[in-house]
Each structure stands twice: as structure tokens, then as C-alpha cells.
Scaffold this motif. Sequence first.
Motif, PDB file in Angstrom:
ATOM      1  N   VAL A  18      37.762   4.261   3.454  1.00 12.12           N
ATOM      2  CA  VAL A  18      38.782   3.765   4.035  1.00 12.12           C
ATOM      3  C   VAL A  18      39.061   2.457   4.066  1.00 12.12           C
ATOM      4  O   VAL A  18      38.378   1.752   3.565  1.00 12.12           O
ATOM      5  CB  VAL A  18      38.568   4.208   5.421  1.00 12.12           C
ATOM      6  N   THR A  67      41.801  -0.963   6.106  1.00 10.19           N
ATOM      7  CA  THR A  67      42.824  -1.401   6.970  1.00 10.19           C
ATOM      8  C   THR A  67      43.385  -2.542   6.526  1.00 10.19           C
ATOM      9  O   THR A  67      42.640  -3.415   6.038  1.00 10.19           O
ATOM     10  CB  THR A  67      42.433  -1.118   8.397  1.00 10.19           C
ATOM     11  N   GLU A  76      39.033   2.678  12.565  1.00  6.97           N
ATOM     12  CA  GLU A  76      38.443   3.712  11.583  1.00  6.97           C
ATOM     13  C   GLU A  76      37.026   4.014  11.919  1.00  6.97           C
ATOM     14  O   GLU A  76      36.151   3.110  11.886  1.00  6.97           O
ATOM     15  CB  GLU A  76      38.908   3.172  10.331  1.00  6.97           C
TER      16      GLU A  76
END
Length: 289
Positions: free
Chosen positions: A242, A244, A233
Motif C-alpha cells: 500500500v 499514500t 491505511e
Amino acid sequence: SDFLRKDIVSIIVSGNKVIGRNTVEGVRVRAKELDNGVEIWLDIEDDVVIENPIHLCTGYLKPEGTQEVLIHNRLGSRARAKFISHCVFPSGVNFTHSMVADTDVGENAEMFYEDTHMHSKDGGVTVRATYNTVVRKGGRFQNMFYLTKTRVGKLFVKMNVNLEKNSTAHIESKVYEREDDYLEIDEELHLNGEGSSGIAKTTVFATDRSKAKIINKAYGNAPYSRGHIECNEIIKGDSVEVGTMPELYVKNEKAELTHEASIGRVNVKQMETLMSKGLSEEEATDMIV
């Protein structure tokens, strides 16, 4: 246009209408109109090799509405085919597209599926795309998803691949977010057969006020199965959010799973190198993603 060639398998959908369709020997295509979309069956017989890519085009031109697309793909044993799919929603202000693709890749068959999306500049498109795939013994499957040229809007992608003995899969998603776009991707590899292998990879470029949540999972259920998941990302802007989450699950001591994840800013040196060759900042970003 390739869609009009008689030697190419093609399906063109607008709203809930199939406005164009062609097939070739060894490929059976059926379609049924639904209230808000279409259902498609595409069956490739055993030992059939499709030389030209199979073209699928799904569009919706109105600013508001819903569209449901159900796709059933089956490749017979030892069949080979490449699919090129385009989903185009240029006017969406309050539009939702839902797609479920169920795919069965036969023994020792090979399938490549490339799905490219183009959404409206207003960010008013919501897409929910689900890919369920079974890869039979010795089969090979590759699925690529791209949404990098336009706004995302809201995007929810789920890829679920089940692999039998000695089969392989590579699933990959690339998305470029702008403004207040929102993204969720959930990719799963189920390595159920001995000697099966798979890769799940996601690349996201998030800018402005966009948000992204990425989950990659691999299940090592069989001896000598191998899986790798990777998420990268790239962020640009102070208001980006964001995350993950790689998840590995092993049920057999001879299975091998690995993962790689990174979140960071754009590589400035790489950007400068590309821009020095005449590319704009956006063009350089597209190449990096």
C-alpha cells in the motif's frame, strides 16, 4: 420496496436497460440506452426539497461483459436532496463497469450522495468510477463511497470537486481489500472561491496480497479557503502493498491546507473489545473500517 413507491424518485438499471423509473414534482428524469449501458439526466428545480432519498440502482447479472453509465445531476439553487446509490455485480468473472457522474450543486443547495458497491466473490470485477462535481456559491456537498462487504477486484476511483465562494464539500471513501484485490483512489479538492472549505478522507483495510495506491490533493486557490486531506491505511498480512501520497498546493497566501496520513496494522485492542461483545473477526473489522 422503496424503488416501487410512487412518492420516491428512483431509477433501476440492468445492463443497458432502464427497467424501472419514477419521479415526483420538481424533478425531471431522462434516460437513454447506450450500446453497453445508459445515460441519465436528473434535474431538480430551484427551491425544491426532496424529503425522501433518491434511489439509484445499477446492476449487471452476467459473468462477462461491459457496462457504461453516464450520470448528469443538477440541483437548482436552494434545492436539497439525498441520493442513495447501489451498484451490484454479483456474478462478475470478467466484467468491467465504467461510470462518470457529472454533478452541479446550485447556489445554497445541499446534496448528499452515498454510493455502495457489491462485487462478486471471484474478484473478476473491474470498476472505473469518476465523480466530477461543481459546488456553487454557498452550496454544500457530501459524497460517500463504500466497498467493504465483498471482494473489490480492481477498483479505480477518481473524485474531483470544484468549490465556489463559501461552499463546502466532504468526500470520503472506505474500501476493504481481500486476496489479490487492487485499488487506486485519486481525490482532488479545488478551493476556488473565497471562504470555500473541503475535506477529502480515505480509509483502506488491505489484507492478504492486496495492493492500494491512494493520492489525495488539495488546491488552495482563493483567500480564506480551507482544506484538509486524510488517508488511513490499515494492513493485515505480510504480502500487502500500500502507499499514500498527500499533495497540497497553495496559490493564495490566505489559504490554509492541512493533511494527515497513516499506514499501520489493525488495532488489536479495538478488535478484541469488539469481538468480546460477540462480533466475529470480520464483523469487527467492518466496524473499524
